[in-house]
Design a protein around this motif. Structure first.
Motif, PDB file in Angstrom:
ATOM      1  N   ALA A   1       0.817  -1.217   0.000  1.00  0.00           N
ATOM      2  CA  ALA A   1       0.000   0.000   0.000  1.00  0.00           C
ATOM      3  C   ALA A   1       0.850   1.266   0.000  1.00  0.00           C
ATOM      4  O   ALA A   1       0.317   2.370   0.151  1.00  0.00           O
ATOM      5  N   ALA A   2       2.162   1.127  -0.167  1.00  0.00           N
ATOM      6  CA  ALA A   2       3.085   2.267  -0.221  1.00  0.00           C
ATOM      7  C   ALA A   2       3.076   3.093   1.061  1.00  0.00           C
ATOM      8  O   ALA A   2       3.158   4.319   1.027  1.00  0.00           O
ATOM      9  N   VAL A   3       2.976   2.419   2.196  1.00  0.00           N
ATOM     10  CA  VAL A   3       3.088   3.106   3.487  1.00  0.00           C
ATOM     11  C   VAL A   3       4.509   3.636   3.630  1.00  0.00           C
ATOM     12  O   VAL A   3       5.482   2.962   3.289  1.00  0.00           O
ATOM     13  N   ASP A   4       4.618   4.865   4.128  1.00  0.00           N
ATOM     14  CA  ASP A   4       5.932   5.511   4.223  1.00  0.00           C
ATOM     15  C   ASP A   4       6.730   5.070   5.442  1.00  0.00           C
ATOM     16  O   ASP A   4       7.958   5.152   5.435  1.00  0.00           O
ATOM     17  N   ALA A   5       6.045   4.638   6.500  1.00  0.00           N
ATOM     18  CA  ALA A   5       6.758   4.189   7.696  1.00  0.00           C
ATOM     19  C   ALA A   5       5.811   3.436   8.610  1.00  0.00           C
ATOM     20  O   ALA A   5       4.607   3.708   8.647  1.00  0.00           O
ATOM     21  N   ILE A   6       6.370   2.484   9.352  1.00  0.00           N
ATOM     22  CA  ILE A   6       5.662   1.806  10.431  1.00  0.00           C
ATOM     23  C   ILE A   6       6.308   2.244  11.735  1.00  0.00           C
ATOM     24  O   ILE A   6       7.541   2.275  11.854  1.00  0.00           O
ATOM     25  N   VAL A   7       5.482   2.607  12.710  1.00  0.00           N
ATOM     26  CA  VAL A   7       5.987   3.062  14.006  1.00  0.00           C
ATOM     27  C   VAL A   7       5.642   2.024  15.065  1.00  0.00           C
ATOM     28  O   VAL A   7       4.491   1.596  15.172  1.00  0.00           O
TER      29      VAL A   7
END
Length: 251
Positions: free
Chosen positions: A120-126
């Motif tokens: 899904a082209a997520v920019d970052a996981i925190v």
């Protein structure tokens, strides 16, 4: 745990830290003492490495070799920090999409979520430093390698991470059955952080209060909730749908 996932022995761990190895955390025997142990503890503090004091039985379950009271768990990838990533994403002209995991503890769920996040082209996981699954070989395997591509930010705790995102212009949407809004009604075309809660208890109350809105996925059957990795995929692909319809690039 695979033997390539850890290093044991006081001097070996000190040398690994000095060599720049990415260490997920160091498990230290509760009553550990001595000059070499002090040197290791000083390194852990200097490099801000997560440390857990544990009974010797836990160390022995990992290896029965001469661990000297300390085992370092290695991470297959390096972690990022929001302080560095937030301005970078804006400088690149992105409308960031960030996924915050509040207490996801199962490595398989974490890996499956990361796989959906990459698609899904997520920019970052925190993720938080404690009380959370981290980037281990099991998580990487469950992610089908996605954790090599999606930046993972490990912050002190979820609450401070969410506050930081809000301060930097992110809309924070919590995925919760307590939400009165259908997840399709949330606006994912702005800089947004989606918060997914723990497998058993959901989003923690203090983080829940920080969310700008709560979005619920309709449940029509007999089971009260979706698996968190499935729920994450559903919501992320609603964000994808909205962003494609709004003319966002597919790249």
């Amino acid at each position: 745990m695979d033997k390539t996932d850890y290093i044991f022995g006081l001097r070996a761990i000190i040398e690994a830290i000095d060599a720049g190895k990415t260490i997920d955390k160091v498990l230290v025997r509760r009553d550990l003492g001595g000059d070499l142990a002090k040197e290791l503890l000083d390194r852990i503090r200097e490099y801000d490495i997560v440390m857990q004091k544990v009974p010797v039985e836990k160390l022995n379950r990992i290896t029965m070799k001469n661990h000297q009271g300390a085992i370092a768990i290695l991470s297959p990838v390096g972690y990022n920090h929001l302080d560095n990533l937030i301005p970078l994403l804006y400088e690149e002209g992105k409308t960031p999409l960030v996924l915050v995991l509040d207490g996801i503890t199962d490595a398989r769920n974490f890996g499956a979520i990361a796989r959906s996040a990459d698609c899904a082209a997520v920019d970052a996981i925190v993720i938080p430093e404690r009380g959370s699954a981290s980037v281990t070989s099991d998580a990487v395997k469950a992610s089908a390698g996605a954790l090599f591509y999606v930046p993972v930010c490990r912050e002190r705790d979820t609450l401070s991470a969410v506050r930081k995102l809000k301060e930097n212009g992110y809309l924070v949407v919590g995925a919760s059955e307590k939400g009165k809004m259908n997840y399709t009604e949330a606006d994912f075309t702005v800089p947004v952080a989606i918060v997914m809660g723990a497998e058993d208890t959901g989003i923690s109350p203090e983080v829940l209060r920080q969310c700008d809105s709560l979005a619920a996925i309709p449940i029509l059957g007999n089971i009260g909730s979706l698996n968190v990795s499935v729920a994450a995929g559903v919501i992320l692909y609603e964000a994808v749908r909205q962003r494609l319809n709004a003319g966002f690039s597919r790249d």
